[in-house]
Scaffold this active site. Structure first.
Site, PDB file in Angstrom:
ATOM      1  N   GLY A  57       0.947  -1.025   0.020  1.00  0.00           N
ATOM      2  CA  GLY A  57      -0.054  -0.117   0.028  1.00  0.00           C
ATOM      3  C   GLY A  57       0.892   1.152  -0.059  1.00  0.00           C
ATOM      4  N   CYS A  84       5.544  -6.000   1.747  1.00  0.00           N
ATOM      5  CA  CYS A  84       5.809  -4.669   1.745  1.00  0.00           C
ATOM      6  C   CYS A  84       4.996  -3.712   2.695  1.00  0.00           C
ATOM      7  CB  CYS A  84       5.321  -4.133   0.169  1.00  0.00           C
ATOM      8  SG  CYS A  84       5.878  -2.483  -0.165  1.00  0.00           S
ATOM      9  N   TYR A  85       4.089  -2.910   2.444  1.00  0.00           N
ATOM     10  CA  TYR A  85       3.401  -2.201   3.550  1.00  0.00           C
ATOM     11  C   TYR A  85       2.831  -3.406   4.718  1.00  0.00           C
ATOM     12  CZ  TYR A  85      -0.081   0.321   5.982  1.00  0.00           C
ATOM     13  OH  TYR A  85      -0.848   0.920   7.030  1.00  0.00           O
ATOM     14  N   HIS A 171       8.102  -7.577  -3.347  1.00  0.00           N
ATOM     15  CA  HIS A 171       7.001  -8.062  -3.849  1.00  0.00           C
ATOM     16  C   HIS A 171       7.323  -9.478  -4.591  1.00  0.00           C
ATOM     17  CE1 HIS A 171       4.432  -4.606  -3.318  1.00  0.00           C
ATOM     18  NE2 HIS A 171       5.336  -3.785  -3.540  1.00  0.00           N
ATOM     19  N   GLU A 173       5.206 -11.055  -6.097  1.00  0.00           N
ATOM     20  CA  GLU A 173       4.173 -11.152  -7.097  1.00  0.00           C
ATOM     21  C   GLU A 173       4.526 -10.730  -8.354  1.00  0.00           C
ATOM     22  OE1 GLU A 173       3.863  -9.498  -4.547  1.00  0.00           O
ATOM     23  OE2 GLU A 173       2.958  -7.518  -5.150  1.00  0.00           O
ATOM     24  N   GLY A 227     -17.676 -11.920 -27.670  1.00  0.00           N
ATOM     25  CA  GLY A 227     -16.445 -11.908 -26.861  1.00  0.00           C
ATOM     26  C   GLY A 227     -16.302 -13.038 -25.800  1.00  0.00           C
ATOM     27  N   ASP A 229     -16.011 -13.155 -22.343  1.00  0.00           N
ATOM     28  CA  ASP A 229     -16.488 -13.498 -21.370  1.00  0.00           C
ATOM     29  C   ASP A 229     -17.977 -13.852 -21.610  1.00  0.00           C
ATOM     30  OD1 ASP A 229     -14.423 -12.510 -20.292  1.00  0.00           O
ATOM     31  OD2 ASP A 229     -15.097 -10.575 -19.805  1.00  0.00           O
ATOM     32  N   LYS A 369      -9.649 -12.946 -15.921  1.00  0.00           N
ATOM     33  CA  LYS A 369      -9.723 -13.180 -17.394  1.00  0.00           C
ATOM     34  C   LYS A 369      -8.961 -14.206 -17.764  1.00  0.00           C
ATOM     35  CE  LYS A 369     -11.059 -11.112 -21.130  1.00  0.00           C
ATOM     36  NZ  LYS A 369     -12.252 -10.144 -21.216  1.00  0.00           N
TER      37      LYS A 369
END
Ligand code: XMP
Length: 513
Positions: A57, A84-85, A171, A173, A227, A229, A369
């Protein structure tokens, strides 16, 4: 098997990578949910989460209004990973000390890790990690051991194995952290004891069962656009209740060349779905006649789409449910997380919620997605649909600058089809995240044979991006550009010039309108 039984909570402290953390956890085959940092210990306990991750954050933990978590969370006995934060918050909440660094360590940093710790188990001891905060922990709380250091940061990681509390200053990720996924897996499998049961095959199976139960013998209507989705959502519902589902495909005539027929083929022929294709080109074009302002075009198309859908659905009698392809980022962005939200777009093609149904069916509400794509492949939807590049709701109308007419649509469809064919032919379809042709509305002088021409300019646009908020122009090989340009000039009447757009976003946008 319920693959959601083993769930991890991601508590969002406003970090820019919160959704990315959630995606990474899912990539480790562990289901997870994002929530605001305000969630209470009681709520967490009631939900039965097997682990908690505190995100990064932008704040400093020692600021007066910095976001804090319910302190009782640390007593739940659930493993927690602070990033992190989140790491700094864990340290400060448990009696450690955090301060701002004078020697800023930002970006790629070499760290030295203790590989006998839980998080760094089987990892390299010297490795590159990605830092993005200038505060750091300088005194660990009682019970914690320092498990990684760097030249200028005394606590790159710490852990209290007894209480199963872990903290990383960097991080894990982001891909710049060399072994980030390994650290996450170590946390999820070894600390939380999750067993990697979140798989798309079991998601598909259990969702079909749930849908059957929810829908019973009632009817469902779906607005199918072709599309990713809406296609995946519709096929899931169809697998669950077959002909109780009717799909309406509004072909506004602003689709790419042959696209309407492809959609019809896949869903009617391959999946044998109840599909109503409404050929509404004339209706849309007459509404768009004389309109040149981009936002006005969008509004007209959005409204007309709803009118056409309503007209068609009225003909079908009573239908209880409306199926929509809402996905997890839509849910998060409408208010679950904490990050500043810049909503992706004026979602033309969406339907208002009060359109007169008893309930909504949103089978993809929990998926990102890339998971929707995996589910689509699992369901047998062809790759060209599953990996289709994003296509705006208002379609080619916002790629024809100025007034939209049938003649202009013909020119643009042909040029755009050539560009797509050449991308496919040269195997560079996945090298750009979106690519298309634009009819610029500019006419210029040219020569063809012995004669002078005064004709249209086509612009080619291809971009690379991860979120469409910012984008770079794609470095398409010159020989491919040359081939596209030659073919457009030779095969598309009334075009005498082709240009390539080399502007990034910002300052330009991806679309030209
Ligand atoms: P821009 O042009 O804003 O586009 O950089 C970013 C992404 O959004 C898509 N886009 C739209 N999608 N309705 C949509 O559904 C719209 O009106 C619209 N305008 C832009 C664009 O194709 C790109 O992927």
């Amino acid at each position: 098997m319920d693959s959601k039984k083993e769930s991890v909570l991601i508590m969002d402290f406003g970090g820019q990578y919160s959704q990315l953390i959630a995606r990474r956890v899912r990539e480790c085959n562990v289901y997870c949910e994002l929530s605001s940092y305000k969630i209470t210990a009681e709520e967490i306990k009631a939900a039965g989460y097997m682990g908690i991750i505190f995100t990064g954050g932008p704040n400093s933990t020692y600021e007066k209004d910095a976001p804090k978590c319910d302190p009782k969370i640390f007593q739940l006995g659930i493993p927690i990973l602070g990033i992190c934060y989140g790491a700094q918050l864990m340290a400060q909440s448990l009696g450690g000390k955090v301060k701002s660094s004078d020697k800023k360590e930002y970006g790629k940093t070499e760290a030295e890790c203790n590989t006998s710790s839980l998080i760094f188990h089987s990892a390299k001891s010297k490795t590159v990690v990605w830092m993005s905060h200038t505060d750091y922990i300088f005194q660990v709380p009682h019970g914690f051991k320092i498990t990684a250091i760097s030249e200028s940061c005394p606590v790159v990681a710490m852990e209290d194995l007894k209480r199963k509390l872990f903290a990383l200053q960097f991080h894990p990720e982001v891909m710049h952290t060399e072994q980030g996924m390994l650290y996450l897996r170590n946390f999820l499998y070894n600390a939380c004891e999750c067993t990697a049961r979140w798989q798309m095959s079991s998601f598909v199976e259990s969702t079909i069962k749930e849908l059957r139960k929810k829908i019973g013998d009632k009817k469902v209507l779906c607005a199918l656009s072709g599309g990713v989705d809406s296609s995946v959502a519709a096929v899931l519902v169809h697998k669950a209740v077959g002909d109780q589902l009717t799909c309406i495909f509004v072909d506004h005539g602003l689709l790419r060349k042959d696209e309407g027929d492809q959609v019809e083929n896949v869903f009617r022929k391959q999946f044998k779905m109840n599909l109503i294709r409404v050929n509404a080109q004339e209706r849309f074009l007459s509404k768009l006649a004389g309109v040149t302002e981009p936002e006005k075009k969008r509004k007209i198309i959005g409204e007309e789409f709803i009118r056409v859908f309503e007209d068609e659905s009225k003909k079908l009698g009573k239908i209880e449910f409306l199926c929509q392809g809402t996905i997890y980022p839509d849910v998060v962005e409408s208010g679950v997380g904490e990050a500043a939200v810049i909503k992706s777009h004026h979602n033309v093609g969406g339907l208002p919620e009060d359109i007169g149904f008893e309930g909504l069916i949103e089978p993809l509400r929990d998926l990102f997605k890339d998971e929707v794509r995996k589910a689509g492949l699992e369901l047998g939807i062809p790759e060209f649909l599953v990996y289709r590049q994003p296509f705006p709701g208002p379609g080619l109308a916002i790629r024809i600058l100025g007034e939209v007419t049938e003649d202009k649509l013909e020119i643009l469809k042909s040029a755009d089809a050539i560009m797509r064919e050449e991308f496919a032919e040269n195997g560079i379809e996945r090298d750009a995240d979106q690519y298309f042709a634009v009819l610029t509305g500019i006419k210029s002088v040219g020569v063809m044979g012995d004669g002078r021409t005064y004709d249209n300019t086509i612009a080619l646009r291809a971009v690379t991006t991860s979120d469409f908020m910012t984008a770079d122009w794609a470095r398409i090989p010159y020989d491919v550009l040359e081939k596209i340009s030659n073919r457009i000039i030779n095969e598309v009447p009334n075009v005498n010039r082709v240009v390539y757009d080399i502007t990034s976003k910002p300052p330009a946008t991806v679309e030209w309108e």
